[in-house]
Design a protein around this motif. Structure first.
Motif, PDB file in Angstrom:
ATOM      1  N   ALA A   9       0.819  -1.209   0.000  1.00  0.00           N
ATOM      2  CA  ALA A   9       0.000   0.000   0.000  1.00  0.00           C
ATOM      3  C   ALA A   9       0.853   1.259   0.000  1.00  0.00           C
ATOM      4  O   ALA A   9       2.063   1.220   0.238  1.00  0.00           O
ATOM      5  CB  ALA A   9      -0.921  -0.016   1.209  1.00  0.00           C
ATOM      6  N   SER A  10       0.186   2.372  -0.229  1.00  0.00           N
ATOM      7  CA  SER A  10       0.854   3.668  -0.292  1.00  0.00           C
ATOM      8  C   SER A  10       1.390   4.109   1.061  1.00  0.00           C
ATOM      9  O   SER A  10       2.172   5.047   1.144  1.00  0.00           O
ATOM     10  CB  SER A  10      -0.113   4.725  -0.829  1.00  0.00           C
ATOM     11  N   GLY A  11       0.984   3.451   2.109  1.00  0.00           N
ATOM     12  CA  GLY A  11       1.439   3.766   3.461  1.00  0.00           C
ATOM     13  C   GLY A  11       0.578   3.022   4.458  1.00  0.00           C
ATOM     14  O   GLY A  11      -0.252   2.196   4.088  1.00  0.00           O
ATOM     15  N   LEU A  12       0.781   3.311   5.722  1.00  0.00           N
ATOM     16  CA  LEU A  12      -0.016   2.699   6.782  1.00  0.00           C
ATOM     17  C   LEU A  12      -0.810   3.789   7.496  1.00  0.00           C
ATOM     18  O   LEU A  12      -0.438   4.228   8.588  1.00  0.00           O
ATOM     19  CB  LEU A  12       0.881   1.954   7.779  1.00  0.00           C
ATOM     20  N   SER A  13      -1.859   4.235   6.859  1.00  0.00           N
ATOM     21  CA  SER A  13      -2.756   5.217   7.455  1.00  0.00           C
ATOM     22  C   SER A  13      -4.145   4.979   6.886  1.00  0.00           C
ATOM     23  O   SER A  13      -4.313   4.238   5.917  1.00  0.00           O
ATOM     24  CB  SER A  13      -2.295   6.649   7.150  1.00  0.00           C
ATOM     25  N   THR A  39      -6.353   5.759 -11.640  1.00  0.00           N
ATOM     26  CA  THR A  39      -7.619   5.213 -12.136  1.00  0.00           C
ATOM     27  C   THR A  39      -8.669   5.098 -11.036  1.00  0.00           C
ATOM     28  O   THR A  39      -9.758   4.588 -11.286  1.00  0.00           O
ATOM     29  CB  THR A  39      -7.411   3.849 -12.814  1.00  0.00           C
ATOM     30  N   ALA A  40      -8.358   5.590  -9.840  1.00  0.00           N
ATOM     31  CA  ALA A  40      -9.326   5.586  -8.727  1.00  0.00           C
ATOM     32  C   ALA A  40      -9.956   6.960  -8.552  1.00  0.00           C
ATOM     33  O   ALA A  40     -10.620   7.220  -7.549  1.00  0.00           O
ATOM     34  CB  ALA A  40      -8.639   5.164  -7.428  1.00  0.00           C
ATOM     35  N   GLY A  41      -9.761   7.839  -9.513  1.00  0.00           N
ATOM     36  CA  GLY A  41     -10.287   9.195  -9.390  1.00  0.00           C
ATOM     37  C   GLY A  41      -9.342  10.039  -8.542  1.00  0.00           C
ATOM     38  O   GLY A  41      -8.157   9.759  -8.436  1.00  0.00           O
ATOM     39  N   ASP A  42      -9.893  11.062  -7.913  1.00  0.00           N
ATOM     40  CA  ASP A  42      -9.081  12.000  -7.143  1.00  0.00           C
ATOM     41  C   ASP A  42      -8.799  11.550  -5.716  1.00  0.00           C
ATOM     42  O   ASP A  42      -8.078  12.218  -4.983  1.00  0.00           O
ATOM     43  CB  ASP A  42      -9.788  13.363  -7.062  1.00  0.00           C
ATOM     44  N   VAL A  43      -9.373  10.439  -5.307  1.00  0.00           N
ATOM     45  CA  VAL A  43      -9.338  10.071  -3.892  1.00  0.00           C
ATOM     46  C   VAL A  43      -8.030   9.448  -3.441  1.00  0.00           C
ATOM     47  O   VAL A  43      -7.708   9.484  -2.260  1.00  0.00           O
ATOM     48  CB  VAL A  43     -10.514   9.139  -3.529  1.00  0.00           C
ATOM     49  N   TRP A  44      -7.256   8.862  -4.319  1.00  0.00           N
ATOM     50  CA  TRP A  44      -6.030   8.182  -3.922  1.00  0.00           C
ATOM     51  C   TRP A  44      -4.834   9.113  -4.101  1.00  0.00           C
ATOM     52  O   TRP A  44      -4.070   8.986  -5.052  1.00  0.00           O
ATOM     53  CB  TRP A  44      -5.840   6.909  -4.725  1.00  0.00           C
ATOM     54  N   GLN A  45      -4.656  10.035  -3.179  1.00  0.00           N
ATOM     55  CA  GLN A  45      -3.572  11.013  -3.262  1.00  0.00           C
ATOM     56  C   GLN A  45      -2.449  10.749  -2.260  1.00  0.00           C
ATOM     57  O   GLN A  45      -1.306  11.075  -2.528  1.00  0.00           O
ATOM     58  CB  GLN A  45      -4.131  12.424  -3.028  1.00  0.00           C
ATOM     59  N   PHE A  46      -2.785  10.171  -1.098  1.00  0.00           N
ATOM     60  CA  PHE A  46      -1.809   9.983  -0.025  1.00  0.00           C
ATOM     61  C   PHE A  46      -0.630   9.142  -0.501  1.00  0.00           C
ATOM     62  O   PHE A  46      -0.813   8.088  -1.102  1.00  0.00           O
ATOM     63  CB  PHE A  46      -2.476   9.299   1.176  1.00  0.00           C
ATOM     64  N   TRP A  47       0.582   9.617  -0.232  1.00  0.00           N
ATOM     65  CA  TRP A  47       1.774   8.867  -0.578  1.00  0.00           C
ATOM     66  C   TRP A  47       2.794   9.014   0.543  1.00  0.00           C
ATOM     67  O   TRP A  47       3.183  10.122   0.898  1.00  0.00           O
ATOM     68  CB  TRP A  47       2.373   9.348  -1.898  1.00  0.00           C
ATOM     69  N   ASP A  48       3.228   7.900   1.094  1.00  0.00           N
ATOM     70  CA  ASP A  48       4.199   7.889   2.178  1.00  0.00           C
ATOM     71  C   ASP A  48       5.568   7.579   1.581  1.00  0.00           C
ATOM     72  O   ASP A  48       5.835   6.442   1.178  1.00  0.00           O
ATOM     73  CB  ASP A  48       3.792   6.837   3.213  1.00  0.00           C
ATOM     74  N   SER A  49       6.424   8.589   1.502  1.00  0.00           N
ATOM     75  CA  SER A  49       7.742   8.378   0.890  1.00  0.00           C
ATOM     76  C   SER A  49       8.593   7.412   1.712  1.00  0.00           C
ATOM     77  O   SER A  49       9.429   6.699   1.154  1.00  0.00           O
ATOM     78  CB  SER A  49       8.465   9.706   0.679  1.00  0.00           C
ATOM     79  N   ARG A  54      11.647   2.596   2.106  1.00  0.00           N
ATOM     80  CA  ARG A  54      12.105   1.617   3.090  1.00  0.00           C
ATOM     81  C   ARG A  54      11.303   0.318   3.130  1.00  0.00           C
ATOM     82  O   ARG A  54      11.748  -0.657   3.715  1.00  0.00           O
ATOM     83  CB  ARG A  54      12.059   2.236   4.493  1.00  0.00           C
ATOM     84  N   ILE A  55      10.107   0.301   2.534  1.00  0.00           N
ATOM     85  CA  ILE A  55       9.280  -0.897   2.664  1.00  0.00           C
ATOM     86  C   ILE A  55       9.072  -1.560   1.302  1.00  0.00           C
ATOM     87  O   ILE A  55       9.731  -2.528   0.968  1.00  0.00           O
ATOM     88  CB  ILE A  55       7.939  -0.575   3.373  1.00  0.00           C
ATOM     89  N   HIS A  56       8.159  -1.049   0.490  1.00  0.00           N
ATOM     90  CA  HIS A  56       7.831  -1.734  -0.771  1.00  0.00           C
ATOM     91  C   HIS A  56       8.742  -1.361  -1.930  1.00  0.00           C
ATOM     92  O   HIS A  56       8.878  -2.122  -2.874  1.00  0.00           O
ATOM     93  CB  HIS A  56       6.360  -1.508  -1.146  1.00  0.00           C
ATOM     94  N   ARG A  57       9.341  -0.184  -1.893  1.00  0.00           N
ATOM     95  CA  ARG A  57      10.282   0.291  -2.913  1.00  0.00           C
ATOM     96  C   ARG A  57       9.671   0.350  -4.317  1.00  0.00           C
ATOM     97  O   ARG A  57      10.345   0.062  -5.325  1.00  0.00           O
ATOM     98  CB  ARG A  57      11.551  -0.547  -2.916  1.00  0.00           C
ATOM     99  N   ILE A  58       8.406   0.725  -4.380  1.00  0.00           N
ATOM    100  CA  ILE A  58       7.722   0.878  -5.664  1.00  0.00           C
ATOM    101  C   ILE A  58       7.437   2.369  -5.860  1.00  0.00           C
ATOM    102  O   ILE A  58       6.628   2.949  -5.129  1.00  0.00           O
ATOM    103  CB  ILE A  58       6.387   0.104  -5.698  1.00  0.00           C
ATOM    104  N   PRO A  59       8.090   3.017  -6.806  1.00  0.00           N
ATOM    105  CA  PRO A  59       7.820   4.439  -7.042  1.00  0.00           C
ATOM    106  C   PRO A  59       6.402   4.645  -7.603  1.00  0.00           C
ATOM    107  O   PRO A  59       5.909   3.833  -8.381  1.00  0.00           O
ATOM    108  CB  PRO A  59       8.864   4.847  -8.084  1.00  0.00           C
ATOM    109  N   ARG A  60       5.778   5.720  -7.198  1.00  0.00           N
ATOM    110  CA  ARG A  60       4.432   6.019  -7.701  1.00  0.00           C
ATOM    111  C   ARG A  60       4.453   6.133  -9.232  1.00  0.00           C
ATOM    112  O   ARG A  60       3.507   5.714  -9.889  1.00  0.00           O
ATOM    113  CB  ARG A  60       3.889   7.291  -7.065  1.00  0.00           C
ATOM    114  N   SER A  61       5.526   6.652  -9.790  1.00  0.00           N
ATOM    115  CA  SER A  61       5.617   6.785 -11.250  1.00  0.00           C
ATOM    116  C   SER A  61       5.536   5.417 -11.934  1.00  0.00           C
ATOM    117  O   SER A  61       4.954   5.294 -13.017  1.00  0.00           O
ATOM    118  CB  SER A  61       6.903   7.504 -11.650  1.00  0.00           C
ATOM    119  N   GLU A  62       6.091   4.377 -11.302  1.00  0.00           N
ATOM    120  CA  GLU A  62       6.001   3.024 -11.874  1.00  0.00           C
ATOM    121  C   GLU A  62       4.553   2.542 -11.885  1.00  0.00           C
ATOM    122  O   GLU A  62       4.102   1.909 -12.846  1.00  0.00           O
ATOM    123  CB  GLU A  62       6.877   2.043 -11.087  1.00  0.00           C
ATOM    124  N   LEU A  63       3.829   2.857 -10.833  1.00  0.00           N
ATOM    125  CA  LEU A  63       2.411   2.480 -10.766  1.00  0.00           C
ATOM    126  C   LEU A  63       1.619   3.174 -11.865  1.00  0.00           C
ATOM    127  O   LEU A  63       0.769   2.568 -12.514  1.00  0.00           O
ATOM    128  CB  LEU A  63       1.819   2.846  -9.399  1.00  0.00           C
TER     129      LEU A  63
END
Length: 164
Positions: A9-13, A39-49, A54-63
């Protein structure tokens, strides 16, 4: 017939959302799918750098470049997991992210995702701590969805014999 499923996930919140889902099927095969948050509309904005670095190592740009559309991910999961008797995860967070994914797609899952600790206790009298030990014996989680789903699958298989 049973399978395991895991999310990254994008973070733990409570603002986080799923970015990768992985599963392992009864025959041991599996798949990992990146999820495009755009593709989820405007609602999926939160991103935990921190989670990215340190955890999943998947850049948002790759997604955004390689991820599947939310709707397609849900349709795929329903097709593959819907016929199964059980689909297990190892965290309440996975239940949260499944709900967030399907809500964004305006769909419902055709399967029930069950947290394994609860199921093991209810159906087999096995404490969650025993499952955790079995999981830890397999090595550290890599925080990539299919790898972690495979470890969950192996830990469950070492504790109980579920048909399928």
């Amino acid at each position: 017939m049973w399978a395991t499923l895991d999310f990254e996930a994008s973070g733990l919140s409570d603002q986080s959302y799923p970015i990768e889902v992985g599963y392992v099927l009864p025959d041991g095969s599996g798949q990992s799918i990146l999820i495009n948050p755009l593709t989820a509309g405007d609602v999926w904005q939160f991103w935990d750098s921190y989670a990215e670095q340190r955890i999943h190592r998947i850049p948002r740009s790759e997604l955004e470049q390689h991820g599947m559309q939310v709707l397609e991910v849900c349709q795929h999961l329903n097709s593959v997991l819907g016929p199964l008797d059980y689909v297990f995860c190892d965290s309440q967070w996975d239940l949260f992210w499944l709900g967030r994914l399907y809500h964004a797609a305006h769909m419902r899952p055709s399967f029930t995702l069950t947290e394994i600790g609860h199921w093991l206790q209810q159906e087999n009298g096995i404490e969650r701590a025993r499952f955790q030990r079995a999981l830890e014996e397999l090595g550290p989680a890599r925080h990539r969805a299919m790898h972690d789903a495979r470890q969950i699958y192996q830990a469950i298989s070492s504790l109980v014999n579920i048909p399928g």
